[in-house]
Motif scaffolding. Structure first.
Motif, PDB file in Angstrom:
ATOM      1  N   VAL A   1       0.863  -1.181   0.000  1.00 59.73           N
ATOM      2  CA  VAL A   1       0.000   0.000   0.000  1.00 59.73           C
ATOM      3  C   VAL A   1       0.898   1.229   0.000  1.00 59.73           C
ATOM      4  N   HIS A   2       1.335   1.600  -1.190  1.00 62.00           N
ATOM      5  CA  HIS A   2       2.294   2.688  -1.359  1.00 62.00           C
ATOM      6  C   HIS A   2       1.855   3.534  -2.562  1.00 62.00           C
ATOM      7  N   PRO A   3       1.964   4.874  -2.470  1.00 64.41           N
ATOM      8  CA  PRO A   3       1.504   5.729  -3.580  1.00 64.41           C
ATOM      9  C   PRO A   3       2.145   5.401  -4.919  1.00 64.41           C
ATOM     10  N   ARG A   4       3.426   5.023  -4.931  1.00 61.61           N
ATOM     11  CA  ARG A   4       4.090   4.704  -6.195  1.00 61.61           C
ATOM     12  C   ARG A   4       3.506   3.436  -6.809  1.00 61.61           C
ATOM     13  N   VAL A   5       3.202   2.470  -5.970  1.00 65.16           N
ATOM     14  CA  VAL A   5       2.573   1.238  -6.461  1.00 65.16           C
ATOM     15  C   VAL A   5       1.183   1.555  -6.987  1.00 65.16           C
TER      16      VAL A   5
END
Length: 213
Positions: free
Chosen positions: A165-169
């Motif tokens: 759960v990461h913005p880049r992902v």
């Protein structure tokens, strides 16, 4: 004052078809946004002018500038008017199903007439105010929030590690899809490419983030 200006000031049609009802508030704003959206569809952002929108809306530029301080703000507001209400993030019961549904929805939007308007706005790279407003208001943040929601549900189901759960992902699938339009000049991206982005890039990226050092 020109004949056109007198007609606008007096609230009458230029063709002499009788008095135009005086619009205020939401009714006037709706007329301006509708006129701006029509200008964008017909002439693109490069051809959209405040004068043209004012003529089409049957008002004057001052009425527009009181609501939107510059052309970029009006362009983004007109796109949002075209886009309408946002749908909630899909919930199919699996990460792959959610990802495919979300990316297919984005693909359908970007290949539609209003998607063509958005692509035209995104291509106007010489207007930094426009690009900034698009990032803030034209759906990128909402779309990223949908992908984060999809990832969050995947973590809750045990399909992914919390590190995924990461913005880049979250932004990777739509960034790749947008690249198909922007860099390859496609009018529409084949569904096989959508499936490839999900299966060959997004899911391996998610599953590779295990949290181990």
């Amino acid at each position: 004052m020109t004949t056109e200006g007198m007609a606008m000031a007096s609230g009458t049609h230029e063709e002499g078809a009788g008095p135009r009802p005086r619009r205020r508030g939401a009714a006037l704003e709706e007329a301006i946004l509708r006129a701006a959206a029509e200008e964008l569809r017909e002439s693109g952002y490069a051809g959209m002018t405040m004068d043209g929108v004012a003529r089409r809306a049957g008002t004057n530029k001052n009425a527009i500038y009181r609501r939107w301080p510059h052309r970029a703000a009006l362009g983004v507001a007109a796109y949002r008017h075209l886009a309408g209400d946002r749908e909630p993030a899909p919930d199919t019961g699996s990460l792959r199903g959610d990802a495919l549904a979300l990316l297919r929805r984005a693909n359908a939007t970007w290949s539609s007439p209003r998607g063509a308007v958005l692509r035209d706005l995104l291509a106007a790279g010489d207007d930094p105010r426009l690009i900034s407003l698009l990032r803030e208001n034209a759906g990128d943040s909402a779309m990223d929030a949908d992908w984060l929601a999809v990832l969050g549900r995947a973590v809750a189901r045990g399909e992914a590690h919390a590190q995924a759960v990461h913005p880049r992902v979250a932004s990777a699938p739509t960034t790749l899809l947008r690249g198909e339009y922007a860099l390859r000049g496609r009018p529409e991206v084949p569904d096989a490419v959508v499936v490839e982005i999900v299966d060959e890039v997004f899911l391996p990226l998610v599953h590779g983030r295990t949290g181990r050092v």
